[in-house]
Design a protein around this motif. Sequence first.
Motif, PDB file in Angstrom:
ATOM      1  N   LEU A 156       0.853  -1.191   0.000  1.00 33.24           N
ATOM      2  CA  LEU A 156       0.000   0.000   0.000  1.00 33.24           C
ATOM      3  C   LEU A 156       0.889   1.240   0.000  1.00 33.24           C
ATOM      4  CD1 LEU A 156      -2.855   1.255   0.243  1.00 33.24           C
ATOM      5  CD2 LEU A 156      -2.592   1.088   2.733  1.00 33.24           C
ATOM      6  N   GLN A 161      -2.972   3.880  -3.943  1.00 32.66           N
ATOM      7  CA  GLN A 161      -4.053   3.963  -2.959  1.00 32.66           C
ATOM      8  C   GLN A 161      -5.421   4.006  -3.624  1.00 32.66           C
ATOM      9  OE1 GLN A 161      -3.821   7.422  -0.427  1.00 32.66           O
ATOM     10  NE2 GLN A 161      -4.887   6.411   1.268  1.00 32.66           N
ATOM     11  N   LEU A 198       1.910   4.316   4.233  1.00 34.32           N
ATOM     12  CA  LEU A 198       0.491   4.462   4.529  1.00 34.32           C
ATOM     13  C   LEU A 198       0.048   3.345   5.463  1.00 34.32           C
ATOM     14  CD1 LEU A 198      -1.029   5.292   1.012  1.00 34.32           C
ATOM     15  CD2 LEU A 198      -0.382   6.895   2.823  1.00 34.32           C
ATOM     16  N   THR A 200      -2.690   0.640   6.997  1.00 33.06           N
ATOM     17  CA  THR A 200      -3.784  -0.172   6.458  1.00 33.06           C
ATOM     18  C   THR A 200      -5.062  -0.065   7.294  1.00 33.06           C
ATOM     19  OG1 THR A 200      -3.048  -2.120   7.718  1.00 33.06           O
ATOM     20  CG2 THR A 200      -2.168  -1.846   5.474  1.00 33.06           C
TER      21      THR A 200
END
Length: 323
Positions: A156, A161, A198, A200
């Motif tokens: 990710l 995204q 990022l 999750t």
Amino acid sequence: MSLTTTCNARCWFCHNEGSASPIEVEEDNSLKHKKHICSTEEYIMLVKGLIRLGISRLYFTGGEPLISPKLEPILNTIPYHSAEEFKVVLATNGVLLNKKINSLKQKVIDKVKISLHAFSNDTMWKIERLKCIDEVKESIRKAHTLFPEVEINTLLMPENQHEILDIINFAREIQIDIEILELVWTDYNRPTYTDKRLSTNDLASELIKQGGIEKVNSSGIGVNLRVIDFENTSVKLMDNALGSSYVGTCQSCPLRSACVEGFWSICVDPEGFAQPCLLRNDLRIDLKPYLQNEGDLENFIPLWVGAFMKGEPMPGTLLKERV
């Protein structure tokens, strides 16, 4: 086992299993690679020794392992076995899989992990400098019909995204599991780590809203995973907040605060060096001297791994060289 640092992709996040960064280049703009001085015969001796030791998983990676001429000769020497005895796992970006699949399906491969970091060619180009997303999707579909187990692997990141749910829905459509990773800190991505990583968490919440059933998988090695189960697909989510498994050497490690994966495997690079931690090059050990006589490896590996687990000086590693 990283068979090569050569790859047909240029993923910005790749750490090459602790070897030379794929984006590190020479003056002529060619990729900088590790020397490939561990021979096919030495790999075969290593594999046989590890099987005799009772290894639970042999994981072949790279670079891109399908580029390496060593892969198939090594696989040819692995005996038939049940997945309960040990698993042979092949990790690939899928680009060459269709070309190699008829040969590979004859091998004793228990699981294929295929990277799918994008769902469109535009996004694939931003991440990997490739535009062959349809070929990779097709390789995943075909592999699913030929191998005992297939799993998608996805990192990710800001670049994908907007497509992450498309990738997950693709996995659900063909009914295979998928693992969503968070960016792991290394020296290679130090300048961009904060901006690129990022969580999750929001994705997990969305999948639960869609009817997924949540549980936490604590395997006792590596990072714990949040698992969202659907009827025919499990979505495994890496989450730093869930914690990881650490061992004796980890307790006093100066990089402990940056480590999110914990201890989960021993990595062997194309030069024949093994290391129990991708962040600590000082813990690397050359295995080639232990491959000259049958039995040397089986005597050394348990002592070496045991010392690492207990936090004791590791055999073959000079104490003054340790961080």
